[in-house]
Design a protein around this motif. Sequence first.
Motif, PDB file in Angstrom:
ATOM      1  N   ILE A 254       0.842  -1.205   0.000  1.00 56.72           N
ATOM      2  CA  ILE A 254       0.000   0.000   0.000  1.00 56.72           C
ATOM      3  C   ILE A 254       0.875   1.252   0.000  1.00 56.72           C
ATOM      4  CG2 ILE A 254      -1.674   1.351   1.335  1.00 56.72           C
ATOM      5  CD1 ILE A 254      -2.885  -1.226   2.303  1.00 56.72           C
ATOM      6  N   THR A 255       1.891   1.250   0.848  1.00 63.14           N
ATOM      7  CA  THR A 255       2.758   2.425   0.986  1.00 63.14           C
ATOM      8  C   THR A 255       3.501   2.728  -0.308  1.00 63.14           C
ATOM      9  OG1 THR A 255       3.079   1.879   3.313  1.00 63.14           O
ATOM     10  CG2 THR A 255       4.627   3.418   2.344  1.00 63.14           C
ATOM     11  N   PHE A 256       4.157   1.722  -0.863  1.00 65.22           N
ATOM     12  CA  PHE A 256       4.929   1.928  -2.091  1.00 65.22           C
ATOM     13  C   PHE A 256       4.009   2.298  -3.252  1.00 65.22           C
ATOM     14  CE2 PHE A 256       7.209   0.176  -5.867  1.00 65.22           C
ATOM     15  CZ  PHE A 256       8.289   1.047  -5.841  1.00 65.22           C
ATOM     16  N   GLY A 257       2.830   1.654  -3.317  1.00 70.43           N
ATOM     17  CA  GLY A 257       1.877   1.952  -4.381  1.00 70.43           C
ATOM     18  C   GLY A 257       1.410   3.393  -4.338  1.00 70.43           C
ATOM     19  N   ARG A 258       1.145   3.916  -3.148  1.00 69.48           N
ATOM     20  CA  ARG A 258       0.686   5.310  -3.043  1.00 69.48           C
ATOM     21  C   ARG A 258       1.805   6.288  -3.370  1.00 69.48           C
ATOM     22  NH1 ARG A 258      -3.306   4.313   2.199  1.00 69.48           N
ATOM     23  NH2 ARG A 258      -5.004   3.477   0.918  1.00 69.48           N
ATOM     24  N   PHE A 259       3.028   5.913  -3.067  1.00 69.21           N
ATOM     25  CA  PHE A 259       4.161   6.753  -3.454  1.00 69.21           C
ATOM     26  C   PHE A 259       4.235   6.853  -4.973  1.00 69.21           C
ATOM     27  CE2 PHE A 259       8.686   7.013  -4.655  1.00 69.21           C
ATOM     28  CZ  PHE A 259       8.991   8.260  -4.115  1.00 69.21           C
ATOM     29  N   LEU A 260       4.114   5.725  -5.667  1.00 70.13           N
ATOM     30  CA  LEU A 260       4.152   5.732  -7.129  1.00 70.13           C
ATOM     31  C   LEU A 260       2.958   6.470  -7.717  1.00 70.13           C
ATOM     32  CD1 LEU A 260       5.288   2.079  -7.958  1.00 70.13           C
ATOM     33  CD2 LEU A 260       6.674   4.159  -7.983  1.00 70.13           C
ATOM     34  N   CYS A 261       1.784   6.266  -7.135  1.00 78.20           N
ATOM     35  CA  CYS A 261       0.570   6.900  -7.662  1.00 78.20           C
ATOM     36  C   CYS A 261       0.643   8.419  -7.583  1.00 78.20           C
ATOM     37  CB  CYS A 261      -0.663   6.403  -6.907  1.00 78.20           C
ATOM     38  SG  CYS A 261      -1.153   4.713  -7.348  1.00 78.20           S
ATOM     39  N   GLY A 262       1.403   8.936  -6.622  1.00 82.41           N
ATOM     40  CA  GLY A 262       1.552  10.376  -6.517  1.00 82.41           C
ATOM     41  C   GLY A 262       2.144  10.998  -7.771  1.00 82.41           C
ATOM     42  N   PHE A 263       2.970  10.232  -8.492  1.00 83.07           N
ATOM     43  CA  PHE A 263       3.612  10.750  -9.697  1.00 83.07           C
ATOM     44  C   PHE A 263       2.708  10.665 -10.929  1.00 83.07           C
ATOM     45  CE2 PHE A 263       7.200   9.415  -7.023  1.00 83.07           C
ATOM     46  CZ  PHE A 263       7.954  10.579  -7.018  1.00 83.07           C
ATOM     47  N   ILE A 264       1.711   9.778 -10.902  1.00 81.26           N
ATOM     48  CA  ILE A 264       0.903   9.545 -12.104  1.00 81.26           C
ATOM     49  C   ILE A 264      -0.567   9.910 -11.927  1.00 81.26           C
ATOM     50  CG2 ILE A 264       2.441   7.693 -12.875  1.00 81.26           C
ATOM     51  CD1 ILE A 264       0.361   5.674 -11.875  1.00 81.26           C
ATOM     52  N   SER A 265      -0.980  10.219 -10.701  1.00 87.54           N
ATOM     53  CA  SER A 265      -2.407  10.389 -10.421  1.00 87.54           C
ATOM     54  C   SER A 265      -3.039  11.525 -11.212  1.00 87.54           C
ATOM     55  CB  SER A 265      -2.626  10.612  -8.921  1.00 87.54           C
ATOM     56  OG  SER A 265      -1.921  11.754  -8.468  1.00 87.54           O
ATOM     57  N   GLU A 266      -2.321  12.622 -11.391  1.00 85.38           N
ATOM     58  CA  GLU A 266      -2.912  13.771 -12.076  1.00 85.38           C
ATOM     59  C   GLU A 266      -3.040  13.533 -13.575  1.00 85.38           C
ATOM     60  OE1 GLU A 266      -0.996  17.418 -10.898  1.00 85.38           O
ATOM     61  OE2 GLU A 266      -0.969  16.807  -8.801  1.00 85.38           O
ATOM     62  N   ARG A 267      -2.233  12.617 -14.129  1.00 84.84           N
ATOM     63  CA  ARG A 267      -2.348  12.284 -15.548  1.00 84.84           C
ATOM     64  C   ARG A 267      -3.430  11.228 -15.785  1.00 84.84           C
ATOM     65  NH1 ARG A 267       3.338  12.395 -15.168  1.00 84.84           N
ATOM     66  NH2 ARG A 267       3.429  10.110 -15.176  1.00 84.84           N
ATOM     67  N   ILE A 268      -3.541  10.256 -14.874  1.00 85.26           N
ATOM     68  CA  ILE A 268      -4.491   9.161 -15.057  1.00 85.26           C
ATOM     69  C   ILE A 268      -5.889   9.564 -14.618  1.00 85.26           C
ATOM     70  CG2 ILE A 268      -5.082   6.825 -14.285  1.00 85.26           C
ATOM     71  CD1 ILE A 268      -2.155   6.178 -14.202  1.00 85.26           C
ATOM     72  N   GLY A 269      -5.993  10.268 -13.496  1.00 89.68           N
ATOM     73  CA  GLY A 269      -7.290  10.680 -12.971  1.00 89.68           C
ATOM     74  C   GLY A 269      -7.827   9.692 -11.954  1.00 89.68           C
ATOM     75  N   ASP A 270      -8.687  10.186 -11.076  1.00 90.19           N
ATOM     76  CA  ASP A 270      -9.200   9.379  -9.976  1.00 90.19           C
ATOM     77  C   ASP A 270      -9.978   8.156 -10.456  1.00 90.19           C
ATOM     78  OD1 ASP A 270      -8.133  11.062  -8.001  1.00 90.19           O
ATOM     79  OD2 ASP A 270      -9.878  12.379  -8.055  1.00 90.19           O
ATOM     80  N   LYS A 271     -10.807   8.323 -11.486  1.00 88.00           N
ATOM     81  CA  LYS A 271     -11.661   7.228 -11.947  1.00 88.00           C
ATOM     82  C   LYS A 271     -10.841   6.030 -12.383  1.00 88.00           C
ATOM     83  CE  LYS A 271     -13.646   7.422 -16.000  1.00 88.00           C
ATOM     84  NZ  LYS A 271     -14.566   7.829 -17.092  1.00 88.00           N
ATOM     85  N   TRP A 272      -9.805   6.265 -13.182  1.00 87.34           N
ATOM     86  CA  TRP A 272      -8.992   5.153 -13.674  1.00 87.34           C
ATOM     87  C   TRP A 272      -8.102   4.572 -12.585  1.00 87.34           C
ATOM     88  CZ3 TRP A 272      -9.602   2.415 -17.941  1.00 87.34           C
ATOM     89  CH2 TRP A 272     -10.388   2.946 -18.953  1.00 87.34           C
ATOM     90  N   LEU A 273      -7.657   5.392 -11.653  1.00 81.49           N
ATOM     91  CA  LEU A 273      -6.884   4.866 -10.526  1.00 81.49           C
ATOM     92  C   LEU A 273      -7.709   3.863  -9.728  1.00 81.49           C
ATOM     93  CD1 LEU A 273      -5.025   8.019  -9.128  1.00 81.49           C
ATOM     94  CD2 LEU A 273      -3.972   5.996 -10.155  1.00 81.49           C
TER      95      LEU A 273
END
Length: 396
Positions: A254-273
Amino acid sequence: MYSLLLAIIYLAFISLGLPDSLLGSAWPVMYRQFGVPLSYAGIITMIIAGGTIISSLMSDRLTKRFGAGLITAVSVLMTAAALFGFSISGSIIMLCLWAVPYGLGAGAVDAALNNYVALYYTSKHMNWLHCFWGVGAAISPYIMSYCLMSGAGWAAGYRSVAGIQIVLTAILFISLPLWKKPSADKGHTNSGAVSLNLFQALKIPGVKLVLVTFFSYCAVETTTGLWASSYLVQYRGVNTETAARFASLFFLGITFGRFLCGFISERIGDKWLIRYGIIVIMAGILLVGLPVGTDVLSLFGLIVIGLGCAPVYPAVIHSTPSNFGRENSQAIIGIQMASAYTGSTFMPPLFGLIADNVSIGAYPIFLMIFAALMLLMSERLNITVSKKSIAQSDKI
């Protein structure tokens, strides 16, 4: 000042995560010492989550009266006291009594901080803040595992984490002046928030769907975290100390995944995440449940489940203002927290009953049912929000 306050909020999220994974790591030893059934862990978690439901529903009123900073500091102090109480408990009754402040300390600060971040920070910060929750949740099983392996016992593990919480409490109280200025700056926005009760909120299109999504997510996350060690020990034949370390890998995922998601979340968007996260969760559950002779796949599966869980919670929270309106977000996030904690309250003890009366081998089947329900409800929510956006566009 902005950066310093953000650092303080990071610390607050660490404090939220620290206690969450302790009981699951220590319970394979604790239940034998207390002479109670394995399923009694569910009773304790039910009491803890019940307290969080109450305090999360009260968080709006408490935060407006006392401020987010003071609510956070007092809540962490309550959890520190409860953890120390666990360490000196000599019976299951005492554990249940200390579980009350344990739960009350978590709910108010969780709802208040999540709403604050959803309104004033980007999706990137939401993921990284929840990554710091995972830091706390991943550290504590290692502390417990070390105490068990060194012979100090589970009580020493609880005392160690209580000591860390006391240090964080001191930092939070010292930082209280930092919270006043940002709160005042943003106060005009919060003052316009609509106060909704549960029945009013349920009438808003999509709210019922997001509540079931949150319920299902927390059913998966808390059941995975609480029963992973017991499943590995009793069904897979892993020794107690190794199982405690294996269970921590779920929280590390969970921790590592959220760290990675911080870099891509604004490009992918909440729905696709959310969508990708749930699919990964389901893949991890399949790995955990594969009937093979090695423990490696189960170990890897726990990591995969953690990676899948990583974006779901932050993305659902962060999307609340856009899905239901900024004016409704504080009230709806409080209700979402209550729904999430309801899943945390009732689903782990339900699985405990299944483990006692059927088989703990049903662990991956139980998780898969709720993962599938989560995917169904989130996809229906996307359709509802899209229809509402189209209807609003047509009116314009």
